[in-house]
Design a protein around this motif. Sequence first.
Motif, short mmCIF file in Angstrom:
data_model
loop_
_atom_site.label_atom_id
_atom_site.label_comp_id
_atom_site.label_asym_id
_atom_site.label_seq_id
_atom_site.Cartn_x
_atom_site.Cartn_y
_atom_site.Cartn_z
N ALA A 1 -73.82 -5.53 98.61
CA ALA A 1 -73.85 -5.22 97.18
C ALA A 1 -73.10 -6.27 96.37
N VAL A 2 -72.09 -6.90 96.99
CA VAL A 2 -71.28 -7.90 96.30
C VAL A 2 -71.35 -9.21 97.09
N THR A 3 -71.75 -10.28 96.41
CA THR A 3 -71.81 -11.59 97.06
C THR A 3 -70.40 -12.15 97.21
N PRO A 4 -70.22 -13.15 98.07
CA PRO A 4 -68.89 -13.76 98.20
C PRO A 4 -68.36 -14.31 96.86
N ALA A 5 -69.23 -14.89 96.05
CA ALA A 5 -68.78 -15.41 94.75
C ALA A 5 -68.33 -14.26 93.85
N GLU A 6 -69.09 -13.17 93.86
CA GLU A 6 -68.70 -12.00 93.06
C GLU A 6 -67.40 -11.40 93.58
N GLN A 7 -67.19 -11.43 94.90
CA GLN A 7 -65.96 -10.90 95.47
C GLN A 7 -64.76 -11.68 94.95
N GLY A 8 -64.91 -12.99 94.83
CA GLY A 8 -63.83 -13.80 94.28
C GLY A 8 -63.51 -13.40 92.86
N ASP A 9 -64.55 -13.15 92.07
CA ASP A 9 -64.33 -12.67 90.70
C ASP A 9 -63.63 -11.33 90.69
N LEU A 10 -64.08 -10.42 91.55
CA LEU A 10 -63.45 -9.09 91.63
C LEU A 10 -61.98 -9.19 92.04
N ASP A 11 -61.69 -10.10 92.97
CA ASP A 11 -60.30 -10.29 93.41
C ASP A 11 -59.42 -10.78 92.26
N ARG A 12 -59.94 -11.72 91.46
CA ARG A 12 -59.17 -12.23 90.31
C ARG A 12 -58.98 -11.14 89.26
N ILE A 13 -60.02 -10.34 89.03
CA ILE A 13 -59.91 -9.24 88.07
C ILE A 13 -58.89 -8.22 88.54
N ALA A 14 -58.92 -7.91 89.84
CA ALA A 14 -57.96 -6.94 90.39
C ALA A 14 -56.53 -7.44 90.22
N LEU A 15 -56.30 -8.73 90.47
CA LEU A 15 -54.96 -9.30 90.32
C LEU A 15 -54.48 -9.19 88.87
N ALA A 16 -55.35 -9.54 87.93
CA ALA A 16 -54.97 -9.45 86.51
C ALA A 16 -54.74 -8.00 86.10
N THR A 17 -55.56 -7.09 86.62
CA THR A 17 -55.40 -5.68 86.27
C THR A 17 -54.11 -5.12 86.86
N ARG A 18 -53.79 -5.51 88.09
CA ARG A 18 -52.52 -5.07 88.69
C ARG A 18 -51.34 -5.56 87.87
N SER A 19 -51.43 -6.80 87.37
CA SER A 19 -50.35 -7.35 86.55
C SER A 19 -50.17 -6.54 85.27
N THR A 20 -51.29 -6.08 84.70
CA THR A 20 -51.24 -5.33 83.45
C THR A 20 -50.80 -3.89 83.66
N LEU A 21 -51.39 -3.22 84.65
CA LEU A 21 -51.14 -1.79 84.85
C LEU A 21 -49.97 -1.48 85.78
N GLY A 22 -49.57 -2.45 86.58
CA GLY A 22 -48.58 -2.18 87.63
C GLY A 22 -49.31 -1.59 88.84
N GLU A 23 -48.64 -1.60 89.97
CA GLU A 23 -49.29 -1.17 91.21
C GLU A 23 -49.71 0.30 91.17
N GLU A 24 -48.85 1.17 90.65
CA GLU A 24 -49.19 2.61 90.60
C GLU A 24 -50.35 2.87 89.64
N GLY A 25 -50.31 2.23 88.48
CA GLY A 25 -51.38 2.40 87.51
C GLY A 25 -52.71 1.89 88.04
N TYR A 26 -52.66 0.73 88.72
CA TYR A 26 -53.88 0.17 89.30
C TYR A 26 -54.42 1.10 90.37
N ALA A 27 -53.56 1.60 91.24
CA ALA A 27 -54.00 2.50 92.32
C ALA A 27 -54.66 3.75 91.75
#
Length: 69
Positions: free
Chosen positions: A15-41
């Motif tokens: 469902a997710v290509t390797p290129a899309e996975q890289g994008d998702l990983d970057r988005i997750a990192l930015a979201t974790r930075s914004t929400l904090g680990e508990e908020g992200y979880a």
Amino acid sequence: MAGHWTAAGESIPKAVTPAEQGDLDRIALATRSTLGEEGYAAAFAHGRMLRPDEARALLDRPGRFVTAR
């Protein structure tokens, strides 16, 4: 949304290509930075439980994007 896409990816092979996975990983990192680990979880867990129509409704809402400062 990351939780929703992860759940979808588990049910649909490739469902997710390797290129899309890289994008998702970057988005997750930015979201974790914004929400904090508990908020992200919590948001990730909520996203995993969304039906496709619920996820789409969230995308259609105005002001849906969170920007890191």
